[in-house]
Design an enzyme around this catalytic site. Structure first.
Site, PDB file in Angstrom:
ATOM      1  CB  CYS A  14      13.008   9.867   8.309  1.00 28.43           C
ATOM      2  SG  CYS A  14      14.048   8.805   7.327  1.00 28.43           S
TER       3      CYS A  14
ATOM      4  CE  LYS B   4      -1.821   2.978   2.509  1.00 27.14           C
ATOM      5  NZ  LYS B   4      -1.796   4.113   1.580  1.00 27.14           N
TER       6      LYS B   4
ATOM      7  CD  GLU C 240      13.085   1.260  10.463  1.00 31.66           C
ATOM      8  OE1 GLU C 240      13.697   2.270  10.842  1.00 31.66           O
ATOM      9  OE2 GLU C 240      13.275   0.135  10.967  1.00 31.66           O
TER      10      GLU C 240
HETATM   11  P1  NAD Z   1       2.249   8.843   7.283  1.00 34.06           P
HETATM   12  O1  NAD Z   1       2.433   8.169   8.587  1.00 34.06           O
HETATM   13  O2  NAD Z   1       1.246   9.935   7.210  1.00 34.06           O
HETATM   14  O3  NAD Z   1       1.827   7.776   6.167  1.00 34.06           O
HETATM   15  C1  NAD Z   1       2.612   6.649   5.889  1.00 34.06           C
HETATM   16  C2  NAD Z   1       1.734   5.570   5.297  1.00 34.06           C
HETATM   17  O4  NAD Z   1       0.807   5.137   6.282  1.00 34.06           O
HETATM   18  C3  NAD Z   1       0.903   6.026   4.107  1.00 34.06           C
HETATM   19  O5  NAD Z   1       0.909   5.011   3.129  1.00 34.06           O
HETATM   20  C4  NAD Z   1      -0.484   6.189   4.706  1.00 34.06           C
HETATM   21  O6  NAD Z   1      -1.518   6.001   3.781  1.00 34.06           O
HETATM   22  C5  NAD Z   1      -0.494   5.070   5.728  1.00 34.06           C
HETATM   23  N1  NAD Z   1      -1.469   5.192   6.817  1.00 34.06           N
HETATM   24  C6  NAD Z   1      -2.001   6.327   7.332  1.00 34.06           C
HETATM   25  N2  NAD Z   1      -2.876   6.013   8.323  1.00 34.06           N
HETATM   26  C7  NAD Z   1      -2.878   4.661   8.444  1.00 34.06           C
HETATM   27  C8  NAD Z   1      -3.565   3.740   9.295  1.00 34.06           C
HETATM   28  N3  NAD Z   1      -4.422   4.141  10.235  1.00 34.06           N
HETATM   29  N4  NAD Z   1      -3.316   2.421   9.141  1.00 34.06           N
HETATM   30  C9  NAD Z   1      -2.459   1.987   8.211  1.00 34.06           C
HETATM   31  N5  NAD Z   1      -1.786   2.815   7.370  1.00 34.06           N
HETATM   32  C10 NAD Z   1      -1.988   4.137   7.480  1.00 34.06           C
HETATM   33  O7  NAD Z   1       3.693   9.349   6.819  1.00 34.06           O
HETATM   34  P2  NAD Z   1       4.078  10.151   5.512  1.00 34.06           P
HETATM   35  O8  NAD Z   1       3.620  11.555   5.659  1.00 34.06           O
HETATM   36  O9  NAD Z   1       3.700   9.399   4.295  1.00 34.06           O
HETATM   37  O10 NAD Z   1       5.686  10.107   5.585  1.00 34.06           O
HETATM   38  C11 NAD Z   1       6.445  10.979   6.333  1.00 34.06           C
HETATM   39  C12 NAD Z   1       6.868  10.352   7.644  1.00 34.06           C
HETATM   40  O11 NAD Z   1       7.605   9.159   7.384  1.00 34.06           O
HETATM   41  C13 NAD Z   1       7.797  11.235   8.464  1.00 34.06           C
HETATM   42  O12 NAD Z   1       7.438  11.143   9.817  1.00 34.06           O
HETATM   43  C14 NAD Z   1       9.172  10.610   8.220  1.00 34.06           C
HETATM   44  O13 NAD Z   1      10.113  10.879   9.235  1.00 34.06           O
HETATM   45  C15 NAD Z   1       8.819   9.163   8.138  1.00 34.06           C
HETATM   46  N6  NAD Z   1       9.848   8.392   7.432  1.00 34.06           N
HETATM   47  C16 NAD Z   1      10.653   7.566   8.157  1.00 34.06           C
HETATM   48  C17 NAD Z   1      11.671   6.860   7.515  1.00 34.06           C
HETATM   49  C18 NAD Z   1      12.582   5.940   8.277  1.00 34.06           C
HETATM   50  O14 NAD Z   1      13.292   5.160   7.649  1.00 34.06           O
HETATM   51  N7  NAD Z   1      12.601   5.989   9.596  1.00 34.06           N
HETATM   52  C19 NAD Z   1      11.848   7.000   6.140  1.00 34.06           C
HETATM   53  C20 NAD Z   1      10.993   7.848   5.430  1.00 34.06           C
HETATM   54  C21 NAD Z   1       9.999   8.532   6.089  1.00 34.06           C
END
Ligand code: NAD
Length: 523
Positions: free
Chosen positions: A325, A210, A291
């Protein structure tokens, strides 16, 4: 024979060479002609499935432009995909490891040929400039090649060593877990999306992928490549959809065996909680790999090389507009050199060109309206919590184009406990903090609940050694930028609220998706 020792990371493209710039621009034209306007349906059991509703990808640098659409999976689609994947698992799990690995290698070869297209698509869909898109596609290729090769160490009975015991044969067998869900973010929509599905797949699991709502097209592009490379039907199900709907359904479902998630702390912790609750009919404890976010700091002390420090800070803070991130969102400078370092940092940041990804600006628009509004609120807060040294505005247009533009922003003399020094903003906004001395700087760096990346610019050996042991982050860098981890070279993952430290691109990452069986035969 596939060996991880034969893995080499992809080189990056040199965009100071005008020929490479021209090739990129040609790819943008090709993508505009062939991919813009394209629709990517779901893929369930090898078939393309369309839905009544769609998700739309918008160019963040010019919000009047629609880049394309994907289908939007419903709960029924997700249920069918889950059932189909369990059927596919029965045969996929029995494939030889090297046969599965070869599909990843073939996908890597196709992506190498289509590298510029993938880059250009991300420039349009999420606003990456040339270098940011280029290193990301290199990383996606690296994940495919590294995981294909590192899978081999888990093949066969006896893959992990046990102690000899008289009169018996003992050994360990690595077995795949089953069917899992891979939920990815928009900020590395090619590399993280690909890595998070390739790893569980290669060791014999089936995956429901997804992607994030804003970046479904590059995800669809990658799924097409993996299918072209030979993935059998049902092994990889493509389910673009809304996180809180289809994502929530899958993470809570009793038939989901594992969840691999990269995204925000809030959503990750929510998934951790709902996945822990056992549902009627559930036979296992779900494996959850998370992550999450960061509030990453770079420390500069009085012994640091000023140019090295300023370059490291500028690249780490403003690469892809701080939407990493790993991005530096806190610059911690010891008092003795605070003014010199901060002035030089502000001067360097002033020279960054803002504009579209297509014109290869250093700082482009942030990904969507929600991000834009969130950053605006932090900019307002930053004016109360410190002194704005650069930027501070989010104009929402640039060069006559409406888009989610935020000025590169530096806020000085921020207190360590201030919200802008504690909370992830995920934009081109840096809080600068003044430390009394080195020890105070290290204490401040460790004073958030996150622990993803960090860095130290110093020439003092003892301080670097102290940081090696005591700086609480999963990825620590000395005298360079704190972003840009390379697969196999800097395995990546965070401590504390930054995640489960699974170390993507590391030697043990695939073990997250395997279970071990010890088998003993008495002779
Ligand atoms: P997000 O948490 O808003 O969304 C991530 C994914 O989760 C999306 O596909 C979204 O549709 C899905 N999602 C949202 N609600 C959900 C639920 N209730 N159940 C299941 N899935 C759900 O994050 P984002 O805005 O897409 O990405 C940015 C974030 O990701 C930042 O916090 C960044 O630091 C983090 N990030 C971390 C790493 C790492 O390796 N640690 C790498 C890249 C990004």
């Amino acid at each position: 024979m596939l060996k991880v020792q034969d893995y080499r990371p992809q080189p990056f493209t040199d965009f100071t060479n005008p020929e490479n710039v021209a090739a990129y621009q040609a790819a943008l034209e090709k993508v505009r002609a062939e991919l813009v306007g394209k629709h990517y349906p779901l893929i369930i059991n090898g078939e393309r499935v369309d839905t009544a509703e769609r998700l739309t990808s918008i160019n963040p640098c010019d919000t009047s432009e629609v880049i394309g659409t994907t289908a939007k999976a419903t709960i029924e689609d997700a249920q069918r995909a889950l059932e189909g994947a369990w059927e596919a698992f029965e045969t996929w799990k029995a494939w030889d490891m090297d046969a599965r690995a070869r599909i990843l290698l073939k996908a890597a070869a196709i992506l190498k040929r289509r590298r510029l297209e993938a880059c250009a698509l991300m420039t349009l869909e999420v606003g990456k400039n040339y270098a940011e898109a280029d290193v990301e596609v290199a990383e996606a290729i690296d994940f495919l090649e590294y995981y294909a090769r590192s899978a081999m160490k888990y093949a066969g009975f006896g893959a992990a060593e046990t102690t000899w015991f008289e009169g018996e044969e003992n050994g360990l067998l690595y077995l795949p877990l089953g069917v899992g869900v891979s939920i990815s973010p928009w900020n590395f929509p090619c590399a993280i999306f690909t890595g998070m599905l390739a790893a569980p797949l290669v060791v014999g699991n089936c995956v429901l992928a997804k992607p994030a709502e804003d970046s479904g097209m590059i995800a669809g592009f990658m799924v097409d490549i993996l299918l072209e490379a030979g993935l059998p039907a049902g092994v990889l199900q493509f389910l673009p959809g809304i996180g809180s709907e289809v994502g929530e359904y899958l993470t809570t479902h009793p038939k989901t065996r594992f969840i691999t998630f990269t995204g925000s702390r809030a959503v990750g912790l929510h998934i951790n909680e709902v996945a822990a609750k056992i549902q009627p009919g559930q036979k296992w404890i779900k494996k959850v790999v998370l992550e999450l976010g960061g509030k990453d700091a770079l420390i500069v002390d009085e012994t640091a090389d000023l140019d090295v420090a300023v370059t490291a800070a500028t690249q780490s803070a403003f690469g892809f507009n701080g939407q990493k991130c790993s991005a530096m969102s806190r610059l911690i400078v010891v008092d003795e050199v605070y003014d010199t370092v901060v002035n030089a940092f502000v001067e360097r940041a002033k020279s960054l060109k803002v504009g579209t990804g297509e014109e290869n600006a250093a700082v482009t628009a942030v990904v969507n309206e929600e991000s834009f509004e969130k950053i605006r609120q932090y900019l307002a807060l930053g004016k109360q919590e410190g002194q704005v040294l650069l930027g501070g505005e989010a104009p929402g247009e640039w060069g006559g184009k409406k888009g989610y533009y935020v000025q590169p922003t530096i806020i000085g003399d921020v207190k360590p406990e201030a919200r802008i020094a504690q909370e992830e903003i995920f934009g081109p906004v840096v809080a600068v903090l003044r430390a009394r001395d080195w020890q105070d700087a290290l204490r401040i760096a460790n004073s958030t609940e996150y622990g993803l990346t960090g860095g130290v610019c110093s020439q003092d050996r003892q301080r670097l050694e102290q940081a090696r042991a005591e700086f609480e982050v999963g990825n620590l860098y000395f005298n360079r930028k704190i972003t840009g981890a390379i697969v196999g070279v800097q395995p990546f993952g965070g401590y504390n609220m930054s995640g489960t430290d699974s170390k993507a691109g590391g030697p043990d990452y695939l073990a997250n998706f395997l279970q071990l069986k010890a088998v003993t035969e008495r002779w």
